[in-house]
Design a protein around this motif. Structure first.
Motif, mmCIF file in Angstrom:
data_model
loop_
_atom_site.group_PDB
_atom_site.id
_atom_site.type_symbol
_atom_site.label_atom_id
_atom_site.label_comp_id
_atom_site.label_asym_id
_atom_site.label_seq_id
_atom_site.Cartn_x
_atom_site.Cartn_y
_atom_site.Cartn_z
ATOM 1 N N ILE A 22 14.139 52.154 -25.548
ATOM 2 C CA ILE A 22 14.109 51.966 -24.095
ATOM 3 C C ILE A 22 12.699 51.487 -23.755
ATOM 4 C CG2 ILE A 22 14.335 53.073 -21.837
ATOM 5 C CD1 ILE A 22 16.044 55.250 -23.220
ATOM 6 N N ILE A 23 12.605 50.257 -23.231
ATOM 7 C CA ILE A 23 11.299 49.704 -22.856
ATOM 8 C C ILE A 23 11.137 49.883 -21.348
ATOM 9 C CG2 ILE A 23 9.826 47.639 -22.874
ATOM 10 C CD1 ILE A 23 10.613 48.425 -25.679
ATOM 11 N N CYS A 24 10.104 50.611 -20.932
ATOM 12 C CA CYS A 24 9.862 50.823 -19.504
ATOM 13 C C CYS A 24 8.769 49.871 -19.047
ATOM 14 C CB CYS A 24 9.429 52.261 -19.235
ATOM 15 S SG CYS A 24 10.619 53.490 -19.784
ATOM 16 N N ASP A 25 9.143 48.908 -18.201
ATOM 17 C CA ASP A 25 8.175 47.945 -17.684
ATOM 18 C C ASP A 25 7.511 48.570 -16.460
ATOM 19 O OD1 ASP A 25 6.736 45.681 -17.073
ATOM 20 O OD2 ASP A 25 8.424 44.674 -16.088
ATOM 21 N N SER A 26 6.256 48.990 -16.604
ATOM 22 C CA SER A 26 5.572 49.730 -15.546
ATOM 23 C C SER A 26 5.035 48.791 -14.464
ATOM 24 C CB SER A 26 4.411 50.508 -16.165
ATOM 25 O OG SER A 26 3.590 51.063 -15.169
ATOM 26 N N PRO A 27 5.003 49.257 -13.207
ATOM 27 C CA PRO A 27 4.275 48.491 -12.191
ATOM 28 C C PRO A 27 2.775 48.652 -12.403
ATOM 29 C CG PRO A 27 5.099 50.535 -11.251
ATOM 30 C CD PRO A 27 5.627 50.465 -12.660
ATOM 31 N N ALA A 28 1.972 47.795 -11.753
ATOM 32 C CA ALA A 28 0.513 47.937 -11.826
ATOM 33 C C ALA A 28 0.107 49.155 -11.010
ATOM 34 C CB ALA A 28 -0.152 46.684 -11.278
ATOM 35 N N GLY A 29 -1.138 49.545 -11.163
ATOM 36 C CA GLY A 29 -1.657 50.661 -10.380
ATOM 37 C C GLY A 29 -1.528 51.977 -11.112
ATOM 38 N N ILE A 30 -1.979 53.048 -10.412
ATOM 39 C CA ILE A 30 -1.907 54.375 -11.023
ATOM 40 C C ILE A 30 -1.176 55.326 -10.089
ATOM 41 C CG2 ILE A 30 -3.959 54.160 -12.475
ATOM 42 C CD1 ILE A 30 -5.533 55.564 -10.276
ATOM 43 N N GLU A 31 -0.354 54.767 -9.182
ATOM 44 C CA GLU A 31 0.361 55.607 -8.235
ATOM 45 C C GLU A 31 1.684 56.071 -8.832
ATOM 46 O OE1 GLU A 31 -0.960 52.595 -7.181
ATOM 47 O OE2 GLU A 31 -2.758 53.607 -6.446
ATOM 48 N N SER A 32 2.516 56.649 -7.975
ATOM 49 C CA SER A 32 3.721 57.326 -8.461
ATOM 50 C C SER A 32 4.625 56.423 -9.315
ATOM 51 C CB SER A 32 4.495 57.904 -7.291
ATOM 52 O OG SER A 32 5.073 56.860 -6.534
ATOM 53 N N GLY A 33 4.743 55.138 -8.946
ATOM 54 C CA GLY A 33 5.616 54.245 -9.717
ATOM 55 C C GLY A 33 5.183 54.128 -11.168
ATOM 56 N N ALA A 34 3.878 53.939 -11.376
ATOM 57 C CA ALA A 34 3.347 53.814 -12.734
ATOM 58 C C ALA A 34 3.432 55.148 -13.475
ATOM 59 C CB ALA A 34 1.899 53.325 -12.691
ATOM 60 N N MET A 35 3.189 56.240 -12.742
ATOM 61 C CA MET A 35 3.259 57.569 -13.365
ATOM 62 C C MET A 35 4.689 57.861 -13.820
ATOM 63 S SD MET A 35 0.323 58.852 -13.486
ATOM 64 C CE MET A 35 -0.347 57.233 -13.675
ATOM 65 N N MET A 36 5.656 57.440 -12.994
ATOM 66 C CA MET A 36 7.058 57.665 -13.315
ATOM 67 C C MET A 36 7.435 56.902 -14.594
ATOM 68 S SD MET A 36 8.877 59.575 -11.460
ATOM 69 C CE MET A 36 8.458 59.383 -9.747
ATOM 70 N N ALA A 37 6.898 55.674 -14.724
ATOM 71 C CA ALA A 37 7.234 54.848 -15.887
ATOM 72 C C ALA A 37 6.666 55.447 -17.169
ATOM 73 C CB ALA A 37 6.711 53.425 -15.691
ATOM 74 N N LEU A 38 5.487 56.085 -17.082
ATOM 75 C CA LEU A 38 4.864 56.580 -18.317
ATOM 76 C C LEU A 38 5.218 58.031 -18.619
ATOM 77 C CD1 LEU A 38 2.211 58.595 -17.769
ATOM 78 C CD2 LEU A 38 1.136 56.450 -17.111
ATOM 79 N N TYR A 39 5.739 58.765 -17.603
ATOM 80 C CA TYR A 39 5.901 60.213 -17.760
ATOM 81 C C TYR A 39 6.741 60.606 -18.978
ATOM 82 C CZ TYR A 39 6.555 65.115 -16.622
ATOM 83 O OH TYR A 39 6.560 66.481 -16.686
ATOM 84 N N PHE A 40 7.849 59.918 -19.204
ATOM 85 C CA PHE A 40 8.773 60.345 -20.254
ATOM 86 C C PHE A 40 8.554 59.626 -21.592
ATOM 87 C CE2 PHE A 40 10.873 61.220 -16.213
ATOM 88 C CZ PHE A 40 11.189 62.558 -16.384
ATOM 89 N N ALA A 41 7.486 58.818 -21.676
ATOM 90 C CA ALA A 41 7.323 57.934 -22.836
ATOM 91 C C ALA A 41 6.990 58.679 -24.131
ATOM 92 C CB ALA A 41 6.225 56.916 -22.547
ATOM 93 N N ASP A 42 7.477 58.112 -25.250
ATOM 94 C CA ASP A 42 7.081 58.584 -26.583
ATOM 95 C C ASP A 42 5.917 57.746 -27.098
ATOM 96 O OD1 ASP A 42 9.285 60.443 -26.799
ATOM 97 O OD2 ASP A 42 10.561 58.687 -27.064
ATOM 98 N N GLU A 43 5.951 56.455 -26.744
ATOM 99 C CA GLU A 43 4.886 55.549 -27.168
ATOM 100 C C GLU A 43 4.456 54.714 -25.965
ATOM 101 O OE1 GLU A 43 5.553 53.306 -30.715
ATOM 102 O OE2 GLU A 43 6.604 54.946 -31.715
ATOM 103 N N ALA A 44 3.247 54.210 -26.009
ATOM 104 C CA ALA A 44 2.769 53.374 -24.911
ATOM 105 C C ALA A 44 2.132 52.112 -25.467
ATOM 106 C CB ALA A 44 1.747 54.136 -24.082
ATOM 107 N N ILE A 45 2.480 50.987 -24.871
ATOM 108 C CA ILE A 45 1.809 49.737 -25.208
ATOM 109 C C ILE A 45 0.907 49.408 -24.011
ATOM 110 C CG2 ILE A 45 2.108 47.274 -25.663
ATOM 111 C CD1 ILE A 45 4.817 47.996 -26.966
ATOM 112 N N VAL A 46 -0.401 49.467 -24.234
ATOM 113 C CA VAL A 46 -1.350 49.220 -23.154
ATOM 114 C C VAL A 46 -1.758 47.743 -23.215
ATOM 115 C CG1 VAL A 46 -3.571 49.877 -22.183
ATOM 116 C CG2 VAL A 46 -2.132 51.604 -23.255
#
Lengths: 269, 239
Positions: free
Chosen positions: A116-140
């Protein structure tokens, strides 16, 4: 159980959506059943890059609000039958997501998909936090310039403190660095940070280096993930990146200035 | 995101534990006053737990509580209490805390096997301030802030640009320092900052600070030790 990978950056315009589309498509090309979820509610872009914007009927927010089920909202890619996208809503904003709803949708997807690839929005607000919260891996995703590197550092801090894995004391999110828009000529001239500079500051494992390329813009405009353009340098760099993501050892390419051949020097390249 | 305006969470805090055998108010008062006179201010309004493991009588917790208020200490609760003492303490409005296994031994209990000393004189009342230095074994990223109260901060990693590390004690960084480091935040000018690669945005000891402009030069990008001498920040070689 699917592996949940968030594609994030902090800074906007660095290539998160382009990379999500390319990596998701690349994983599907390798035979893994993959879904790309667009978390950028209100600025729906992923469906454009994937070339399925005309087929969006229901979206992620509809599924969270139980107005549609996943089967209705997911769009199967026309090129690869093991690739799906879950589009974002264009008419809502990022507050339309809630943790419980996102968790329910990800759990449901998890039963069916490998990635499951989660395409995060920019920023550090709730939308971005929601995208990263459940992640196993992160591509920065980072561009070789100081403000992008700084924002990536900030996001790495968030990954290690604000994610589910951090809150529950599980092993941390596996972090990967993807350097995009890399231009070796400008690095030589000192106009851009080098791979070594960025690596030194962020100190996480380098997953890939995508050269700055006309092919990326062409691909976006035609709704074709750039990884399918196997002739282009950017497409090949994304193929290498996907290979590394699934554990293969592939040497890095496109890091140094390409020597121009006789024909290129005469006719321009 | 969940609602952060109301949360009940467990945390660990350093607390001073008072080990004592004679819990009569008069004896406690004499010994505590003597102890406090040695370091006035250090224990001002300090939270204290009393260890009643070796209590000879049932202490009068209400009177002890009153004594603590007079001495400007905050009595939080008791530890090492048996069921009977626990009940009495709880009736006096004190928390009955569980002793962890490794520090369950009082100084007396540990010393006992060696020799049975003659009457345990004033030294019996030992106020042990538990001060734990903070060790962080990861990078401190931009936007993160670490504060250590009353102790040293040791970081095995890099402090990124835009990150802040603050300690009342010394700061040791086994990596690059690109953010801000503030040592001696409580005003102690003897504290120092040590780092392996100094590229700091700001360095401060006991309120005296330098910005990165003043730090450019001999030690930029190299290991350094920063201290305060005669009200002036001084950079020196680490080795």
């Amino acid at each position: 159980m699917a592996k949940i990978i968030v594609v994030t950056s902090g800074k906007g315009g660095v290539g998160k959506t382009t990379s999500s589309a390319a990596i998701g498509t690349g994983l599907a090309l390798r035979g893994h059943k993959t879904v790309i979820v667009d978390f950028d509610i209100g600025l729906r872009n992923l469906d454009l890059i994937m070339g399925c914007e005309r087929r969006v009927v229901y979206d992620f927010v509809n599924v969270i609000n139980n107005e549609a089920n996943l089967k209705q909202a997911m769009i199967r890619d026309k090129r690869l039958d093991n690739l799906y996208i879950l589009p974002a809503s264009q008419t809502r904003d990022k507050d339309a997501l809630n943790k419980e709803g996102v968790e329910r949708v990800l759990n449901e997807l998890s039963d069916e998909f490998d990635f499951i690839i989660c395409d995060s929005p920019a920023g550090i607000e709730s939308g971005a936090m929601m995208a990263l919260y459940f992640a196993d891996e992160a591509i920065v995703v980072t561009n070789p310039e100081v403000s992008s590197v700084r924002d990536s550092d900030r996001i790495l801090g968030m990954l290690s403190s604000k994610s589910r894995r951090a809150e529950q004391g599980l092993p941390g999110i596996k972090e990967h660095l993807l350097l995009t828009r890399y231009n070796p000529e400008r690095v030589v001239k000192g106009e851009m940070l080098s791979v070594e500079d960025v690596n030194d500051i962020l100190a996480i494992k380098l997953l890939g280096v995508i050269p700055e390329s006309q092919a990326v813009l062409n691909a976006s405009n035609s709704g074709q993930p750039v990884i399918l353009d196997t002739e282009s340098d950017a497409g090949q760099a994304y193929l290498d990146t996907v290979a590394r993501l699934i554990g293969e050892d592939v040497p890095f390419r496109f890091l140094s200035v390409e020597k121009k051949g006789l024909f290129k020097r005469i006719f321009g390249g | 995101m969940s609602d952060h305006s109301f949360e009940l969470k467990g945390s660990l805090f350093p607390l001073s534990v008072l080990y004592c055998q004679d819990f009569s108010v008069a004896a406690l008062q004499a010994q505590l006053q003597q102890k406090l006179a040695q370091a006035p201010g250090f224990f001002h309004q300090a939270p204290v737990v009393i260890n009643v493991e070796n209590a000879k009588q049932i202490p009068d917790f209400i009177a002890i509580k009153q004594l603590f208020v007079e001495l400007q200490l905050v009595l939080v609760g008791v530890c090492g209490a048996n069921a009977e003492l626990k009940k009495v303490a709880q009736q006096a409005g004190l928390a009955a805390l569980q002793l962890s296994k490794n520090n369950g031994k009082t100084p007396e209990a540990a010393a006992k096997p060696v020799a049975e000393p003659a009457p345990i004189a004033p030294a019996a009342a030992v106020v042990t301030a538990v001060v734990e230095n903070k060790l962080i074994e990861q990078n401190i990223r931009s936007g993160q802030q670490i504060y250590v109260k009353g102790a040293d901060l040791i970081i095995k990693g890099t402090v990124g640009a835009g990150a802040e590390v603050i300690a009342d004690g010394n700061i040791h960084i086994y990596g690059s320092l690109r953010g801000k480091a503030i040592a001696g935040a409580g005003g102690d000018s003897s504290k120092k900052i040590y780092c392996y690669n100094m590229q700091a945005e700001l360095i401060s000891i006991a309120g005296n600070y330098w910005l990165s402009e003043s730090l450019q030069g001999e030690f930029w990008g190299k290991s350094a030790c920063i201290s305060l001498q005669d009200g002036q920040l001084v950079l020196a070689e680490l080795f």
